[in-house]
Write an enzyme that holds these catalytic residues in place. Structure first.
Site, PDB file in Angstrom:
ATOM      1  N   ASP A  35       0.875  -1.200  -0.223  1.00 30.44           N
ATOM      2  CA  ASP A  35      -0.208   0.064   0.013  1.00 30.44           C
ATOM      3  C   ASP A  35       0.839   1.229  -0.124  1.00 30.44           C
ATOM      4  O   ASP A  35       1.851   1.200  -0.282  1.00 30.44           O
ATOM      5  CB  ASP A  35      -1.171   0.050   1.008  1.00 30.44           C
ATOM      6  N   LYS A  57      -4.818   3.846  -1.453  1.00 32.37           N
ATOM      7  CA  LYS A  57      -5.426   4.999  -2.053  1.00 32.37           C
ATOM      8  C   LYS A  57      -4.400   5.692  -3.214  1.00 32.37           C
ATOM      9  O   LYS A  57      -3.137   5.474  -2.779  1.00 32.37           O
ATOM     10  CB  LYS A  57      -5.732   6.059  -1.066  1.00 32.37           C
ATOM     11  N   MET A 169      -1.397   9.885  12.370  1.00 31.42           N
ATOM     12  CA  MET A 169      -2.609  10.218  11.776  1.00 31.42           C
ATOM     13  C   MET A 169      -3.071  11.547  12.322  1.00 31.42           C
ATOM     14  O   MET A 169      -4.436  11.770  12.549  1.00 31.42           O
ATOM     15  CB  MET A 169      -3.765   9.251  11.350  1.00 31.42           C
TER      16      MET A 169
HETATM   17  C1  LIG Z   1      -2.277   4.012   9.007  1.00 27.87           C
HETATM   18  S1  LIG Z   1      -1.103   4.910   9.926  1.00 27.87           S
HETATM   19  C2  LIG Z   1       0.232   3.329   9.801  1.00 27.87           C
HETATM   20  C3  LIG Z   1       1.239   3.255  10.799  1.00 27.87           C
HETATM   21  C4  LIG Z   1       2.204   2.062  10.383  1.00 27.87           C
HETATM   22  N1  LIG Z   1       1.616   1.020  10.531  1.00 27.87           N
HETATM   23  C5  LIG Z   1       3.298   2.141  11.495  1.00 27.87           C
HETATM   24  O1  LIG Z   1       3.493   1.396  12.171  1.00 27.87           O
HETATM   25  O2  LIG Z   1       4.204   3.052  11.432  1.00 27.87           O
HETATM   26  C6  LIG Z   1      -0.242   5.800   9.076  1.00 27.87           C
HETATM   27  C7  LIG Z   1       0.228   7.032  10.065  1.00 27.87           C
HETATM   28  O3  LIG Z   1       1.503   6.713  10.321  1.00 27.87           O
HETATM   29  C8  LIG Z   1       2.449   7.896  10.273  1.00 27.87           C
HETATM   30  N2  LIG Z   1       3.588   7.557   9.534  1.00 27.87           N
HETATM   31  C9  LIG Z   1       3.826   6.686   8.684  1.00 27.87           C
HETATM   32  N3  LIG Z   1       5.003   6.935   7.968  1.00 27.87           N
HETATM   33  C10 LIG Z   1       5.444   8.150   8.390  1.00 27.87           C
HETATM   34  C11 LIG Z   1       6.616   8.881   8.169  1.00 27.87           C
HETATM   35  N4  LIG Z   1       7.619   8.449   7.036  1.00 27.87           N
HETATM   36  N5  LIG Z   1       6.910   9.941   8.619  1.00 27.87           N
HETATM   37  C12 LIG Z   1       5.961  10.454   9.636  1.00 27.87           C
HETATM   38  N6  LIG Z   1       4.808   9.664  10.060  1.00 27.87           N
HETATM   39  C13 LIG Z   1       4.536   8.630   9.546  1.00 27.87           C
HETATM   40  C14 LIG Z   1       1.730   8.925   9.999  1.00 27.87           C
HETATM   41  O4  LIG Z   1       0.963   9.544  11.382  1.00 27.87           O
HETATM   42  C15 LIG Z   1       0.593   8.363   9.166  1.00 27.87           C
HETATM   43  O5  LIG Z   1      -0.443   9.187   9.200  1.00 27.87           O
END
Ligand SMILES: C[S@@+](CC[C@H](N)C(=O)[O-])C[C@H]1O[C@@H](n2cnc3c(N)ncnc32)[C@H](O)[C@@H]1O
Length: 258
Positions: A35, A57, A169
């Site tokens: 994804d 998405k 998020m």
């Molecule tokens: C649906 S959640 C998934 C989280 C993921 N499974 C994890 O363990 O990191 C998505 C959120 O993770 C955070 N996120 C993921 N990658 C990121 C990155 N490279 N920099 C900052 N925040 C990140 C953001 O808050 C984003 O909205």
């Protein structure tokens, strides 16, 4: 011979932050289901003949519904395929990996869970912030910023007793998040930070007291993926990151390895 599904955490962004086990599973896969938050660079490490299926998405197009993803994994495994289901960060942290594991378990499909480096810890680290630190913070809460209404499924009142709060998020309701934390007892001067695209070369960091964070983030125009960290640990950044502006996870050019 049934196939198998590897539920693999791809890490927070930098393709090198996948685990060794995750990489081996990716390289073994006949099918890669991935994804939006999975770094494109990671897919280059999959076999060139592997089927690549994007289920996230994209602009104007909705992500594939979760039930359809579950069915896809079961179907491909039943065809005898080795499937690597790659998810950003850790598959079991706001990643719906648990639902996929339950569907595979119910269908009798062999599967393996390969945890990943979650953004909840890696984003602060890449900005020079340890989520716990002796004598500064001994506890950390990870919350979703998806719903910041007072009745959301987040124990707002309890958060003020935590040393560090990490919010994933956070952007769509950042003002609401700050409001809830202030109501819960955090002072408006509590150090806070928002980290966009953490661990990637484009990483951006906006630091402001909690009472001003939302306005500062809007001014800077941060976009997802962004992670917010609130708590005294944010102050450590200046001693840990020093003058470095890029992600602390990045090796300097002169220290590249093959
Ligand atoms: C649906 S959640 C998934 C989280 C993921 N499974 C994890 O363990 O990191 C998505 C959120 O993770 C955070 N996120 C993921 N990658 C990121 C990155 N490279 N920099 C900052 N925040 C990140 C953001 O808050 C984003 O909205």
């Amino acid at each position: 011979m049934p196939g198998i599904v590897y539920l693999v955490g791809a890490g927070p962004g930098d393709p090198e932050l996948i685990t060794v086990k995750g990489l081996r599973c990716l390289q073994a896969a006949d099918v890669v289901v991935y994804d939006r938050l999975v770094a494109p660079g990671l897919l280059e490490w999959a076999r060139s003949d592997a089927e690549r299926i994007y289920v996230g998405k994209s602009r104007g197009v909705k992500a594939m519904p979760q039930e359809a993803i579950n069915r896809l994994l079961v179907e491909r495994a039943r065809q005898g395929k080795v499937v690597c289901r790659l998810k950003g960060g850790d598959p079991f942290v706001y990643g719906r990996g648990g639902e996929e594991a339950m569907a595979l378990q119910a269908a009798g499909i062999p599967f393996v869970v390969v945890p990943g480096v979650t953004a909840a810890v890696a984003a602060p680290a890449a900005a020079g912030i340890p989520v716990t630190h002796r004598k500064v913070s001994a506890s950390v809460a990870v919350v979703s910023g998806h719903d910041t209404s007072p009745t959301a499924d987040v124990p707002w009142a309890v958060l003020a007793r935590m040393g560090t709060v990490v919010c994933l998020m956070p952007l769509s309701q950042l003002e609401g998040l700050a409001e809830r934390l202030l109501e819960a007892g955090f002072g408006p001067d509590t150090p806070a930070v928002a980290i966009e695209r953490a661990t990637l070369p484009e990483q951006r960091v906006v630091e402001a007291p909690l009472g001003e964070l939302a306005a500062a983030v809007r001014r800077a125009g941060l976009e997802p993926p962004t992670t917010v960290v609130v708590g005294e640990v944010v102050r450590l950044r200046r001693w840990i990151a020093g003058e470095r502006t890029g992600p602390l996870t990045e090796r300097p050019a002169s220290y590249q390895v093959p």
